[in-house]
Design a protein around this motif. Structure first.
Motif, PDB file in Angstrom:
ATOM      1  N   ASN A 140       0.824  -1.208   0.000  1.00  0.00           N
ATOM      2  CA  ASN A 140       0.000   0.000   0.000  1.00  0.00           C
ATOM      3  C   ASN A 140       0.862   1.263   0.000  1.00  0.00           C
ATOM      4  N   THR A 141       0.552   2.179  -0.911  1.00  0.00           N
ATOM      5  CA  THR A 141       1.320   3.423  -0.987  1.00  0.00           C
ATOM      6  C   THR A 141       0.483   4.634  -0.589  1.00  0.00           C
ATOM      7  N   ARG A 176       5.911  -0.552   6.415  1.00  0.00           N
ATOM      8  CA  ARG A 176       4.879  -1.099   5.515  1.00  0.00           C
ATOM      9  C   ARG A 176       5.297  -2.436   4.907  1.00  0.00           C
TER      10      ARG A 176
END
Lengths: 426, 176
Positions: free
Chosen positions: A71-72, A93
């Motif tokens: 996920n960015t 992350r």
């Protein structure tokens, strides 16, 4: 039990392939299906372009099954330089690799695409490239970026910049289409009210050979893709089918019935006389050259049931390769020539199988149904094939180890007879 | 330019949940269109204009065995069954009388199996009908055998009922 021995063999092959030293220390053994966690940031400036490059890159990588997209969301502002990367963010992350970049306008309407690939654990840059292209080329550029990332992280060449071809059948009409490997940019290169079969790429990707029924019987045609010109190269009495190119692009193997039952012949890629290569009393068809041009693998029912054999490229004594089951047909060599995909029937189901040619160990790669026409990606990692379900043709792909599967469906109609094109020549 | 995007419906399907081979009745709209069979389509025609030609042409006369053109086969078989012997004999006799007639025998398969191998199997079916005609005195030069493999099914279905219709060899006279 051949499957177990095959898995052992694969473990050995993997041990060898990891010695190629991908720059990132990522272990890609198949047990447990390890995926590389990678964060592909939106490129700064791509939101004003016709194509979001990062989305194409991310989709390419995800499709292989070898990557997990991290996920960015919430990273702001977008980092575009190494100094702007906050590595602890990415460690948190769980990303092991990170892609950043930017797109900036240049003169004459062109844009510069710059991307950087990082090893998050080492906080080091693994790659940095820039391309100056027309906006219409952004999708192709994204595939080239995905190729570079794939190669850096896995040690294998990427095949995202390649083309595929396949036949679409709808409302009694047939179209031969060529598309990018991800199914985008599909273009019809031939349309007919008669069937089209068995498209085969020339080694340089410039021509397609295929079977046309326009003359109310099967004949072999070669079409130059850039020029759109076609030439009938085999139109002998009876059937003309199963074209397959020699590695140098000079010759085609074809299956002809001019002398009785189907046999394998060699013709020039520009047509002319046919040189007979097999001489059996049964059916010999689906001949394909090995990548080194030394062998021809083919289907023959000379032993009572259709099985895969191979013979020297000039013809001569054939060696039987498949022994289990009563229906093994349609061989295709892997690009390294070490293995062979083919169609195998078991209990009324037709599925794609893979044989290691050194050990003759094999395993089914697909669950089966009416699977047909296996075709290797030019990096050997995926096999594209036709998977009919409920009488409807679709395309599907399976990784060489059977672990990753893709299914490509079309709203257009039956999709059949796929063939994966070669690596781009530039 | 037809731009038919292939949608990547499911990017990665975990191993083990692959294709389910359920027999859906997906309507198949395209398989049978465009494949007109002259031998059958003529049988119901009663227009005055065509009456004389039917009466004059035994190949088109529904009451004549010569109007029957299809030899059907069992699965994985290219043996001409006894029930089609009369049909093959009738056409052989006709060819014996009409010395300038030539025919093409078109072999067909059901959809199961590899497309290219089915093309070869269909041709073998056509070849077995030809061999029988050879024995009955028709020379090789007057018969071309070709195959449509699984490409031109007579019945568009996906069950044995349909498949039994699609495993066949059709006799076509030159000019038809």
């Amino acid at each position: 039990m051949p499957i177990f021995r095959f898995i052992l063999l694969m473990a050995v092959l993997l041990a060898v392939s990891t010695r190629a030293e991908p720059q990132l220390q990522i272990d890609i053994t198949t047990s447990g299906g390890r995926q590389i966690p990678i964060a592909v940031m939106p490129l700064a400036g791509e939101n004003t372009q016709p194509q979001a490059v990062s989305e194409v890159v991310a989709a390419d990588l995800a499709r292989t099954g070898l990557f997990r997209l991290v996920n960015t969301v919430g990273i702001s502002p977008l980092p575009t330089e190494p100094s702007e990367v906050n590595f602890p963010d990415w460690t948190a992350r769980t990303a092991e690799a990170l892609v950043i970049g930017k797109i900036e306008p240049q003169s004459e309407g062109r844009v510069e695409v710059r991307f950087r690939l990082f090893d998050v654990a080492k906080q080091s840059q693994l790659a940095s490239y820039s391309y100056v292209v027309a906006p219409a080329q952004l999708r192709a550029t994204a595939h080239r970026i995905a190729d570079l990332i794939y190669e850096r992280l896995t040690g294998d060449k990427g095949a995202f910049s390649t083309k595929i071809t396949y036949v679409v059948k709808r409302s009694g009409r047939y179209e031969l289409q060529v598309a990018d490997a991800d199914g985008f940019n599909a273009q019809s290169v031939l349309a007919s009210n008669e069937p089209i079969m068995s498209p085969s790429w020339s080694p340089d990707g410039s021509r397609l050979a295929y079977v046309s029924f326009d003359q109310k019987k099967p004949v072999v045609v070669v079409q130059n893709l850039a020029q759109g010109t076609t030439r009938v190269v085999a139109n002998f009495r009876g059937n003309n089918s199963a074209p397959a190119w020699s590695p140098d692009g000079q010759y085609l193997l074809v299956a002809l019935t001019k002398d009785g039952l189907t046999q394998i012949y060699r013709i020039s890629a520009s047509g002319g006389d046919a040189q007979r290569l097999t001489d059996s009393t049964g059916i010999d068809t689906q001949g394909v050259y090995s990548p080194d041009g030394q062998w021809i693998a083919f289907t023959s029912d000379r032993g009572g049931s259709p099985q895969v054999y191979r013979m020297p490229a000039s013809g001569g004594p054939a060696e039987r390769l498949t022994f289990e089951g009563t229906y093994n047909v349609g061989p295709r060599y892997s690009p390294d020539g070490k293995s062979m995909a083919y169609v195998s029937r078991e209990g009324g189901r037709f599925r794609i199988a893979l044989m290691d040619l050194a050990t003759k160990q094999w395993q089914p790669l697909t669950e089966g149904g009416l699977d047909d026409s296996p075709s290797f990606a030019p990096n050997g990692k995926m096999i594209l094939y036709e998977a009919s379900v409920g009488g409807r043709g679709n395309l599907a792909a399976v990784s060489w180890d059977g672990r990753v599967r893709q299914r490509l469906t079309s709203a257009a109609g039956d999709v059949q007879d796929p063939a994966w094109g070669p690596m781009p020549t530039n | 330019m037809k731009n038919v995007a292939l949608y990547l419906a499911i990017a990665v399907i975990a191993a083990g949940c692959a294709s389910k081979e359920t027999q859906t009745d997906t309507p198949v709209t395209d398989k049978s269109t465009g494949v007109s069979q002259p031998s059958r389509s003529a049988s119901s025609s009663t227009t005055p204009a065509q009456q004389p030609s039917i009466a004059g042409n035994p190949l088109r006369d529904p009451s004549n065995i010569l109007s029957k053109r299809s030899v059907f086969f069992d699965y994985d078989s290219n043996a001409v069954k006894d029930e089609y012997r009369g049909l093959v004999q009738a056409h052989s006799r006709y060819l014996g009388d009409k010395r300038d007639s030539k025919i093409r025998i078109e072999g067909n398969c059901d959809e199961r199996g590899s497309r290219e191998y089915n093309l070869a199997l269909g041709q073998r079916r056509a070849e077995s009908v030809k061999k029988m005609m050879n024995v009955l005195g028709v020379s090789d030069g007057r018969i071309e055998t070709i195959s449509f493999g699984e490409e031109k099914p007579m019945s568009p279905g996906h069950d044995e009922q349909a498949w039994s219709q699609n495993r066949r060899a059709d006799i076509k006279y030159a000019g038809e």
